[in-house]
Structure formats: C-alpha cells, structure tokens
Design an enzyme around this catalytic site. Structure first.
Site, short mmCIF file in Angstrom:
data_model
loop_
_atom_site.label_atom_id
_atom_site.label_comp_id
_atom_site.label_asym_id
_atom_site.label_seq_id
_atom_site.Cartn_x
_atom_site.Cartn_y
_atom_site.Cartn_z
CB SER A 124 -13.79 -18.93 -66.20
OG SER A 124 -14.38 -18.75 -67.47
CE1 TYR A 149 -18.39 -16.25 -63.23
CE2 TYR A 149 -17.66 -16.19 -65.52
CZ TYR A 149 -17.82 -16.88 -64.32
OH TYR A 149 -17.38 -18.18 -64.23
CE LYS A 153 -15.19 -17.71 -61.76
NZ LYS A 153 -15.23 -18.56 -60.59
P1 NAD Z 1 -23.52 -23.34 -59.89
O1 NAD Z 1 -24.25 -22.05 -59.78
O2 NAD Z 1 -24.27 -24.54 -60.33
O3 NAD Z 1 -22.82 -23.70 -58.48
C1 NAD Z 1 -22.34 -22.72 -57.60
C2 NAD Z 1 -22.86 -23.07 -56.22
O4 NAD Z 1 -22.39 -22.09 -55.31
C3 NAD Z 1 -24.39 -23.04 -56.14
O5 NAD Z 1 -24.86 -24.22 -55.52
C4 NAD Z 1 -24.70 -21.81 -55.29
O6 NAD Z 1 -25.87 -21.98 -54.52
C5 NAD Z 1 -23.43 -21.68 -54.46
N1 NAD Z 1 -23.13 -20.32 -54.01
C6 NAD Z 1 -23.14 -19.18 -54.74
N2 NAD Z 1 -22.79 -18.15 -53.98
C7 NAD Z 1 -22.52 -18.63 -52.74
C8 NAD Z 1 -22.11 -18.06 -51.52
N3 NAD Z 1 -21.90 -16.74 -51.41
N4 NAD Z 1 -21.94 -18.84 -50.44
C9 NAD Z 1 -22.15 -20.18 -50.53
N5 NAD Z 1 -22.56 -20.79 -51.66
C10 NAD Z 1 -22.74 -20.03 -52.76
O7 NAD Z 1 -22.25 -23.09 -60.82
P2 NAD Z 1 -21.25 -24.13 -61.49
O8 NAD Z 1 -21.54 -24.16 -62.94
O9 NAD Z 1 -21.23 -25.39 -60.73
O10 NAD Z 1 -19.90 -23.33 -61.31
C11 NAD Z 1 -19.00 -23.60 -60.25
C12 NAD Z 1 -17.79 -22.69 -60.37
O11 NAD Z 1 -17.20 -22.89 -61.65
C13 NAD Z 1 -18.09 -21.20 -60.29
O12 NAD Z 1 -17.04 -20.58 -59.59
C14 NAD Z 1 -18.10 -20.76 -61.73
O13 NAD Z 1 -17.78 -19.39 -61.87
C15 NAD Z 1 -17.02 -21.65 -62.31
N6 NAD Z 1 -17.14 -21.82 -63.76
C16 NAD Z 1 -18.30 -22.32 -64.28
C17 NAD Z 1 -18.44 -22.45 -65.66
C18 NAD Z 1 -19.73 -22.95 -66.26
O14 NAD Z 1 -19.97 -22.69 -67.44
N7 NAD Z 1 -20.58 -23.68 -65.52
C19 NAD Z 1 -17.37 -22.10 -66.52
C20 NAD Z 1 -16.19 -21.64 -65.95
C21 NAD Z 1 -16.08 -21.49 -64.56
N1 UFG Z 2 -25.28 -19.49 -77.84
C1 UFG Z 2 -26.33 -19.48 -78.73
N2 UFG Z 2 -27.57 -19.27 -78.24
C2 UFG Z 2 -27.83 -19.08 -76.91
C3 UFG Z 2 -26.74 -19.13 -76.01
C4 UFG Z 2 -25.47 -19.33 -76.52
O1 UFG Z 2 -26.15 -19.65 -79.92
O2 UFG Z 2 -29.00 -18.90 -76.54
C5 UFG Z 2 -23.91 -19.71 -78.37
C6 UFG Z 2 -22.93 -18.60 -78.00
O3 UFG Z 2 -22.98 -17.56 -78.94
C7 UFG Z 2 -21.61 -19.36 -77.99
C8 UFG Z 2 -22.00 -20.76 -77.56
O4 UFG Z 2 -23.40 -20.87 -77.77
O5 UFG Z 2 -21.08 -19.42 -79.29
C9 UFG Z 2 -21.70 -21.05 -76.11
O6 UFG Z 2 -22.31 -20.07 -75.29
P1 UFG Z 2 -22.39 -20.24 -73.70
O7 UFG Z 2 -23.14 -19.07 -73.16
O8 UFG Z 2 -22.92 -21.59 -73.37
O9 UFG Z 2 -20.88 -20.23 -73.26
P2 UFG Z 2 -19.77 -19.07 -73.39
O10 UFG Z 2 -18.59 -19.71 -74.04
O11 UFG Z 2 -20.28 -17.84 -73.97
O12 UFG Z 2 -19.50 -18.76 -71.86
C10 UFG Z 2 -18.96 -19.75 -71.01
C11 UFG Z 2 -19.36 -19.53 -69.55
C12 UFG Z 2 -18.75 -18.27 -69.03
C13 UFG Z 2 -17.29 -18.23 -69.29
C14 UFG Z 2 -17.01 -18.47 -70.76
C15 UFG Z 2 -15.54 -18.55 -71.05
O13 UFG Z 2 -20.75 -19.41 -69.43
O14 UFG Z 2 -18.93 -18.26 -67.63
O15 UFG Z 2 -17.58 -19.72 -71.15
O16 UFG Z 2 -15.01 -19.59 -70.34
F1 UFG Z 2 -16.83 -17.01 -68.94
#
Ligand code: NAD
Ligand code: UFG
Length: 336
Positions: A124, A149, A153
């Site tokens: 991330s 979290y 990472k």
């Molecule tokens: P998500 O929660 O939709 O998907 C994660 C999946 O993993 C889910 O289906 C959940 O049931 C499964 N899971 C969780 N713990 C588990 C375990 N112990 N064993 C087996 N399955 C398990 O999340 P996502 O948005 O698809 O994110 C996927 C990956 O990308 C994650 O590692 C997350 O940290 C990373 N990531 C996501 C974002 C974002 O904003 N969505 C940003 C940066 C990184």
């Molecule tokens: N925001 C609002 N209102 C809300 C939620 C968010 O205004 O109710 C704003 C936040 O302040 C930010 C933007 O929307 O400016 C995006 O917020 P998100 O929570 O959607 O995303 P972040 O960038 O804060 O976080 C995401 C992922 C994290 C990751 C991070 C950096 O959720 O897992 O990007 O990669 F760590």
C-alpha cells in the site's frame, strides 16, 4: 499458470481473478469470507464463463495451505488476504498483526515447504508515511506508520525483502496500491464491504443509497487546490491488470521488486464527489468536518517504474469512468 489467490473473493482479488481467467490462467482461491461472500464466485463465473476453484479457509492454517499445495501444482501466489480497516486496526492491533503478519509468515512457510517461490504481494502507498513528498517514488525510504494496519504492511514488505536476500531463487513483486476504486464494467462485481465502510467511495455509495445520512468531508483546510484531501484513485480493473503484468514480469525476475500502482494524478474529495453526482444524477448530502487523525494532505504516485518495467499504465481511471462503473454496480446488482 495455476495461481493461488489468497483473499480472492474480496474486492481487488475478485477483479484480479476475472482478469486471470480471461487471460487463460487458473486461479485457486483461498478466502475465509471474513469480508466477502459466496455470491462473488457466481459473479466471477457469470463474467468469465468459468468457476474458479474456491476453498473456504484461513491463511493462518498451515494444514489448509499444505493441502492446497499438495492438491494443485501451484506456479505462483498472489497474496491479497488481509484485514485493511485503518481505524479498526487502532482498536484491534493484535487481530491485525495476527491476520496480516502471522498469516503471511504461515503462507511463506507453506510455500517454502512446497517449493513454490513466486509471490505477488498487495502492499500500500501507506508505507510512504507522512515524511515523503508527493509524487511518491519506489526508491524513497519507507516512512513511519501512523496505525497498526500501516505497520503490518511495512513489516510484511520487510519480511519479503529479507526472504529474497536469503533465498536468491525467490521471485517477489511488491505492489504498492494507491486508492483502489471503481467496479467491473459488467456491474457484477464491485466494492461491497461487510460492516461500516471506512473509505471515501464506499461511503459515497452508502450515502447515495440512503443508508448513510450524509457524507462528512474530513478536512477542507489542507494545502491543496480546493482544501480537501488529494488522492490517486485507481480503477480496480486497471489494478487487476497491473497484477497480470507483474506476474508476467516476476516469473522471470529473481529477487524482490517494488512497483507503485496508481495513475500518477491526484484528485480531490470534492472532484470525486462531483464526478459521482454527475454519473448518478444524485446530489449527495454533505458537509465539511474536521480532519481525520493521521490523514495526509496529498498522496499520488510516480508511475514511471511500472510503465517502464511492467509495461503497465492505468487506462480506465478517469473520474468519469470510475464513477459510471460504480454507479452501474450499485444499480445493476440491486445494491441501491
Ligand atoms: P477485501 O477485504 O475486499 O479483500 C480481502 C479478502 O481477504 C476478503 O475476501 C477477506 O474475506 C479475505 N481474508 C481476510 N483475512 C483472511 C484470512 N486470514 N484468511 C483468508 N482470507 C482472508 O480487501 P481489498 O480491498 O480487496 O484488499 C486486498 C489487499 O489489498 C489487502 O491486502 C489490502 O491491505 C490491500 N490494499 C487495499 C487497499 C484498498 O484501499 N482497498 C489499498 C492498499 C492495499
Ligand atoms: N474522506 C472524507 N470523508 C470520509 C472518508 C474519507 O472526506 O468519510 C477523505 C479522506 O480525508 C481522504 C480521502 O477521502 O482525503 C480518501 O480517504 P480514504 O479513506 O478513502 O483513503 P485513504 O487515502 O485515507 O486510505 C487509503 C486506504 C488505506 C491506505 C491508504 C494509503 O484505505 O488502506 O489509502 O495507501 F493505507
């Protein structure tokens, strides 16, 4: 290739499984359904005409993993499974370290025992912390996490880099995602988190659905063009395609590589809200609220390395396309 996809029922994992299937790969999904549901499997099958192998189980269960490696000749692993809610991680650090870090260690041990040494890992942009200046570049030092979290990472990246040093035949790709948003253009897959959403787009959706009263825009006094936070929103289909490019590259590249997956451009909260209103025809009730603790003003990627080394760049990530696809998912899948 036979690819073990941990967390393949989740938001990014399910979109990646679609692209893997469409490219002729065979995903084998391991997911405990903590943040997803079985309907995703049918939706993947409807889009692709193929139902992937699915095992409901936990990455922390060595027995399950050993069984999977024994049963299938797995060529590579894409490791999505993790807990990802920033605020929740502050309340429940042990659960986050256990699922994310212990889970990754157990997975690596099982891979090593099975002789599978190729891994694509979901990292991330959070690892850049607040110390670095945008645009974030892969050769910048990793920053300081402001929540458990983010710490998981940073730790997992470190563990994987150490693995690659100790085992020169391992091939590891760390993908640093920026802000994944959007939905499959079929309207059959999208982001549908269990419980209360944390991120901007799922919250916008809940407000549009009338399930949340209003959108709180957390901070309008940042040093950004309109005062609201700026992020690099990347369409989930672009992100999924990035995994296929990373997979192609990593199988021929021993060592540990790092790539940003973003668009290279920042969009403010207000700009995203306006694009959503245009796509949906709905005016979102909203008001300004104080900044969220730990938030940074701006986050966007330098995407040169992914373009140069992976031959990948975002093609579907305009605010318009993102919001149209999200709106189609909400309407077509009766999520409204
Ligand atoms: P998500 O929660 O939709 O998907 C994660 C999946 O993993 C889910 O289906 C959940 O049931 C499964 N899971 C969780 N713990 C588990 C375990 N112990 N064993 C087996 N399955 C398990 O999340 P996502 O948005 O698809 O994110 C996927 C990956 O990308 C994650 O590692 C997350 O940290 C990373 N990531 C996501 C974002 C974002 O904003 N969505 C940003 C940066 C990184
Ligand atoms: N925001 C609002 N209102 C809300 C939620 C968010 O205004 O109710 C704003 C936040 O302040 C930010 C933007 O929307 O400016 C995006 O917020 P998100 O929570 O959607 O995303 P972040 O960038 O804060 O976080 C995401 C992922 C994290 C990751 C991070 C950096 O959720 O897992 O990007 O990669 F760590």
């Amino acid at each position: 290739m036979n690819i073990l996809v941990t967390g393949g029922m989740g938001y990014i994992g399910s979109h990646t499984c679609v692209e893997l299937l469409q490219a002729g790969h065979t995903p084998i999904i391991l997911d405990n359904l903590y943040n997803s549901n079985l309907a995703v499997l049918d939706n993947i099958a409807e889009i692709t005409g193929k139902t992937p192998v699915f095992v409901q189980g936990d990455i922390r269960c060595r027995e399950t993993l050993d069984g999977l490696f024994a049963q299938h000749k797995i060529d590579a692993v894409i490791h999505f499974a993790a807990l990802k809610a920033v605020a929740e991680s502050v309340q429940k650090p042990l659960e986050y370290y256990d699922c994310n870090v212990t889970g990754t260690l157990v997975l690596l041990q099982a891979m090593q025992a099975a002789g599978c040494n190729t891994l694509v890992f979901s990292s991330s942009a959070t690892v850049y912390g607040s110390e670095n200046q945008v645009p974030f570049c892969e050769d910048m030092p990793v920053g300081t996490a402001t929540n458990p979290y983010g710490s998981t990472k940073i730790m997992m990246e470190r563990i994987l880099q150490d693995m690659a040093v100790a085992n020169p035949d391992w091939k590891i790709s760390l993908l640093r995602y920026f802000n994944p948003v959007g939905a499959h253009p079929s309207g059959k897959l999208g982001e549908d988190p269990n419980g209360i959403p944390n991120n901007l787009m799922p919250i916008i959706c809940r407000v549009a659905q009338g399930k949340m009263e209003e959108l709180l825009i957390t901070g309008n006094d940042y040093d950004t063009p309109d005062g609201t936070g700026v992020r690099d929103y990347i369409h989930v289909v672009d992100l999924a395609l990035g995994h296929l490019k990373a997979l192609d590259k990593v199988v021929q590249t021993p060592g540990c590589s790092i790539h940003n997956l973003g668009t290279g451009k920042g969009l403010s909260v207000l700009e995203l809200v306006q694009a959503f209103e245009k796509a949906s025809g709905i005016t979102l009730p909203r008001r300004f609220a104080p900044r969220r603790p730990g938030d940074i003003a701006e986050s966007y990627a330098n995407v040169d390395r992914a373009a140069r080394e992976l031959g990948w760049q975002a093609k579907h990530s305009s605010a318009e396309e993102i919001c149209q696809d999200v709106w189609r998912f909400l309407t077509k899948s009766n999520k409204r």
